[in-house]
Scaffold this motif. Structure first.
Motif, PDB file in Angstrom:
ATOM      1  N   ALA A   1      22.247  26.999  12.190  1.00 53.77           N
ATOM      2  CA  ALA A   1      22.195  27.729  13.220  1.00 53.77           C
ATOM      3  C   ALA A   1      21.480  27.415  14.400  1.00 53.77           C
ATOM      4  CB  ALA A   1      21.951  29.179  12.560  1.00 53.77           C
ATOM      5  N   ALA A   2      20.258  26.736  13.981  1.00 56.51           N
ATOM      6  CA  ALA A   2      19.581  26.285  15.208  1.00 56.51           C
ATOM      7  C   ALA A   2      20.263  25.273  15.881  1.00 56.51           C
ATOM      8  CB  ALA A   2      18.087  25.546  14.379  1.00 56.51           C
ATOM      9  N   ARG A   3      20.707  24.257  15.246  1.00 52.55           N
ATOM     10  CA  ARG A   3      21.435  23.006  15.781  1.00 52.55           C
ATOM     11  C   ARG A   3      22.475  23.513  16.739  1.00 52.55           C
ATOM     12  NH1 ARG A   3      20.071  18.036  14.044  1.00 52.55           N
ATOM     13  NH2 ARG A   3      19.266  17.928  12.020  1.00 52.55           N
ATOM     14  N   LEU A   4      23.486  24.556  16.198  1.00 52.52           N
ATOM     15  CA  LEU A   4      24.612  24.883  16.969  1.00 52.52           C
ATOM     16  C   LEU A   4      23.996  26.031  18.116  1.00 52.52           C
ATOM     17  CD1 LEU A   4      27.152  25.373  14.121  1.00 52.52           C
ATOM     18  CD2 LEU A   4      27.156  24.070  16.098  1.00 52.52           C
ATOM     19  N   GLY A   5      23.065  26.829  17.919  1.00 52.90           N
ATOM     20  CA  GLY A   5      22.515  27.471  19.015  1.00 52.90           C
ATOM     21  C   GLY A   5      21.980  26.924  20.017  1.00 52.90           C
ATOM     22  N   ALA A   6      21.425  25.681  19.663  1.00 45.70           N
ATOM     23  CA  ALA A   6      21.019  24.922  20.795  1.00 45.70           C
ATOM     24  C   ALA A   6      21.997  24.343  21.827  1.00 45.70           C
ATOM     25  CB  ALA A   6      20.147  23.584  20.252  1.00 45.70           C
ATOM     26  N   ILE A   7      23.170  24.375  21.462  1.00 46.34           N
ATOM     27  CA  ILE A   7      24.476  23.752  22.459  1.00 46.34           C
ATOM     28  C   ILE A   7      25.225  25.124  22.724  1.00 46.34           C
ATOM     29  CG2 ILE A   7      23.946  21.459  21.571  1.00 46.34           C
ATOM     30  CD1 ILE A   7      26.655  22.168  19.822  1.00 46.34           C
ATOM     31  N   GLY A   8      24.945  26.275  22.271  1.00 45.33           N
ATOM     32  CA  GLY A   8      25.628  27.541  22.808  1.00 45.33           C
ATOM     33  C   GLY A   8      26.723  27.728  21.497  1.00 45.33           C
ATOM     34  N   GLY A   9      26.614  27.267  20.649  1.00 48.03           N
ATOM     35  CA  GLY A   9      27.352  27.462  19.298  1.00 48.03           C
ATOM     36  C   GLY A   9      26.901  28.395  18.256  1.00 48.03           C
ATOM     37  N   ARG A  10      27.567  28.626  17.273  1.00 52.50           N
ATOM     38  CA  ARG A  10      27.515  29.653  16.101  1.00 52.50           C
ATOM     39  C   ARG A  10      27.989  28.946  15.030  1.00 52.50           C
ATOM     40  NH1 ARG A  10      29.020  36.080  16.809  1.00 52.50           N
ATOM     41  NH2 ARG A  10      27.761  36.850  14.953  1.00 52.50           N
ATOM     42  N   VAL A  11      27.508  29.475  13.618  1.00 48.59           N
ATOM     43  CA  VAL A  11      28.124  29.372  12.537  1.00 48.59           C
ATOM     44  C   VAL A  11      28.058  30.389  11.594  1.00 48.59           C
ATOM     45  CG1 VAL A  11      25.768  28.530  11.573  1.00 48.59           C
ATOM     46  CG2 VAL A  11      27.952  27.673  10.507  1.00 48.59           C
ATOM     47  N   THR A  12      29.060  30.600  10.699  1.00 47.65           N
ATOM     48  CA  THR A  12      29.307  31.758   9.667  1.00 47.65           C
ATOM     49  C   THR A  12      29.697  31.325   8.423  1.00 47.65           C
ATOM     50  OG1 THR A  12      31.585  32.286  10.770  1.00 47.65           O
ATOM     51  CG2 THR A  12      29.653  33.392  11.929  1.00 47.65           C
ATOM     52  N   SER A  13      29.245  32.085   7.361  1.00 47.14           N
ATOM     53  CA  SER A  13      29.839  31.699   6.270  1.00 47.14           C
ATOM     54  C   SER A  13      29.844  32.564   5.048  1.00 47.14           C
ATOM     55  CB  SER A  13      29.005  30.504   5.460  1.00 47.14           C
ATOM     56  OG  SER A  13      27.565  31.147   5.367  1.00 47.14           O
ATOM     57  N   GLY A  14      30.794  32.764   4.220  1.00 44.78           N
ATOM     58  CA  GLY A  14      31.068  33.752   3.262  1.00 44.78           C
ATOM     59  C   GLY A  14      32.318  33.728   2.540  1.00 44.78           C
TER      60      GLY A  14
ATOM     61  N   ALA B   1      32.496  27.157  12.067  1.00 44.01           N
ATOM     62  CA  ALA B   1      31.446  26.767  13.203  1.00 44.01           C
ATOM     63  C   ALA B   1      32.344  26.718  14.381  1.00 44.01           C
ATOM     64  CB  ALA B   1      30.619  25.573  12.858  1.00 44.01           C
ATOM     65  N   HIS B   2      31.907  27.334  15.538  1.00 46.29           N
ATOM     66  CA  HIS B   2      32.454  26.830  16.838  1.00 46.29           C
ATOM     67  C   HIS B   2      31.411  26.686  17.792  1.00 46.29           C
ATOM     68  CE1 HIS B   2      31.900  31.266  16.829  1.00 46.29           C
ATOM     69  NE2 HIS B   2      31.324  31.224  17.972  1.00 46.29           N
ATOM     70  N   SER B   3      31.734  25.809  18.941  1.00 35.95           N
ATOM     71  CA  SER B   3      30.835  25.287  19.739  1.00 35.95           C
ATOM     72  C   SER B   3      31.492  25.040  21.185  1.00 35.95           C
ATOM     73  CB  SER B   3      30.250  23.828  19.286  1.00 35.95           C
ATOM     74  OG  SER B   3      29.682  23.330  20.365  1.00 35.95           O
ATOM     75  N   PRO B   4      30.922  25.194  22.084  1.00 38.83           N
ATOM     76  CA  PRO B   4      31.777  24.940  23.395  1.00 38.83           C
ATOM     77  C   PRO B   4      31.890  23.666  23.699  1.00 38.83           C
ATOM     78  CG  PRO B   4      29.391  25.737  23.918  1.00 38.83           C
ATOM     79  CD  PRO B   4      29.416  25.960  22.555  1.00 38.83           C
ATOM     80  N   VAL B   5      32.917  23.063  24.742  1.00 36.66           N
ATOM     81  CA  VAL B   5      33.163  21.604  24.806  1.00 36.66           C
ATOM     82  C   VAL B   5      32.071  21.163  25.402  1.00 36.66           C
ATOM     83  CG1 VAL B   5      34.495  20.146  25.608  1.00 36.66           C
ATOM     84  CG2 VAL B   5      35.717  22.233  24.612  1.00 36.66           C
ATOM     85  N   ARG B   6      31.487  21.719  26.121  1.00 37.86           N
ATOM     86  CA  ARG B   6      30.093  21.077  26.859  1.00 37.86           C
ATOM     87  C   ARG B   6      28.842  21.724  26.348  1.00 37.86           C
ATOM     88  NH1 ARG B   6      33.606  22.778  30.621  1.00 37.86           N
ATOM     89  NH2 ARG B   6      32.318  24.508  31.119  1.00 37.86           N
TER      90      ARG B   6
END
Length: 368
Positions: free
Chosen positions: A330-343, A354-359
């Motif tokens: 979550a910290a890594r993806l949050g740093a680039i504007g992304g997000r992670v979920t699981s379950g 996990a999804h992340s912006p292209v930039r």
């Protein structure tokens, strides 16, 4: 050093009226009264220059400023205009201890009163001009030096806080990189060694191939360990997916792989590759999966990575030892504007998405 300079300047401004009094050769009792008043004013001003004094309650501020005002104006009855220099010291205390605009009004009032006193004595015009000017300059110089001293202290405190923050962030980075980079490699080595142990008697040729693979994984783990000590290395999602497919296949897990997101920004590529590595590590550690699907697609300006497996053991277990894996991702993806979920979803399969912006740094549509 700034504090010492302020004290030296205060000593100088306190000494000037005393020297003017001594020049007139006053009687002993008047001289002692002058020395006592000047000493008290010096220590009151020194006290008011302390940042702690400015956090006093209003009654305490009023009391000390009243005492300083009395010690400033009362000696005028015996010493005359030669005591005018002490008005500037009172003005600086007013500026430091009281809020604006009240402090500036009282500061100007002190200068005006002293100027009026000089005018009432019918002194020369030069003296009438010099007296309030000296009061204003003394007050402003002492006030400015005290505030600069405060700023120096704040800068040093901020520098210390930034240094501590940098150390804490470096510790977090090191811990996160050790977990994310080496956890996967060690899990893969363990898995392949177990496989070699089973094959060494029944299928020596296959066991030899797995030994070669273990050597490759261990060399990569060694390289990762060296890179962790310096900084986080760049990773490739496509290469990580191929490596994951090989490791999962060695664990007799059917793998469906679809990486069709194209070329990615290095920061996005690294973050998603780390996410995939962590997901595969947990499949190997915490499940008895028989099949696993890995997909990475690009939709508009967002890259989606999905890992699905059918071998959930503990549905409520967070990623990583002690739950650190998911927070790291979550910290890594949050740093680039992304997000992670699981379950675990309704179909009974475990999903890591996990999804992340292209930039890096852009805001995903889901975050708007």
């Amino acid at each position: 050093m700034a504090r010492i300079i302020t004290i030296i300047v205060l000593c100088g401004y306190t000494a000037v009226p005393l020297l003017e009094v001594l020049r007139d050769d006053p009687p002993l009792d008047l001289l002692l009264m002058c020395l006592g008043s000047a000493s008290a004013l010096f220590f009151l001003q020194l006290l008011h220059s302390s940042p702690r004094a400015r956090r006093w309650t209003a009654p305490w501020k009023t009391l000390t400023l009243t005492v300083q005002s009395v010690l400033t104006f009362l000696p005028f009855l015996w010493l005359g205009i030669t005591w005018a220099g002490m008005g500037g010291i009172l003005g600086s205390s007013l500026l430091l201890m009281l809020p604006a605009p009240l402090s500036w009004f009282l500061f100007a009032l002190v200068a005006a009163v002293i100027d009026g006193y000089a005018f009432a004595l019918r002194l020369p015009a030069v003296t009438e001009l010099y007296t309030p000017l000296t009061t204003l300059l003394t007050g402003l110089v002492l006030y400015g030096l005290t505030r600069l001293t405060d700023l120096v202290h704040e800068v040093h405190s901020a520098r210390t806080a930034l240094a501590r923050m940098a150390v804490a962030q470096e510790r977090m980075r090191f811990s996160r990189d050790v977990h994310d980079l080496l956890g996967y490699s060690l899990s893969a080595i363990t898995l392949k060694c177990e496989l070699i142990h089973r094959l060494v008697v029944t299928n020596p040729a296959r066991a030899q191939e797995e030994v070669t693979a273990v050597l490759g994984v261990s060399r990569q783990a060694l390289a990762d360990a060296r890179l962790v000590a310096r900084s986080y290395r760049e990773m490739s999602l496509s290469e990580e997916a191929e490596s994951a497919a090989t490791v999962l296949a060695a664990a007799d897990i059917r793998v469906t792989l679809d990486i069709s997101c194209g070329r990615l920004h290095p920061a996005v590529d690294t973050a998603l590759a780390t996410t995939l590595r962590e997901g595969v590590t947990n499949v190997l550690r915490h499940s008895k999966a028989q099949s696993c699907t890995i997909t990475a697609v690009r939709k508009d300006d967002t890259v989606w990575l999905t890992l699905v497996n059918d071998g959930v053991v503990d549905k409520d277990r967070p990623l990583g030892p002690g739950g650190s894996g998911l927070s790291n991702l979550a910290a890594r993806l949050g740093a680039i504007g992304g997000r992670v979920t699981s379950g675990t979803r309704r179909d009974g399969r475990f999903h890591l998405e996990a999804h992340s912006p292209v930039r890096p740094g852009a805001i995903c549509p889901e975050h708007r």
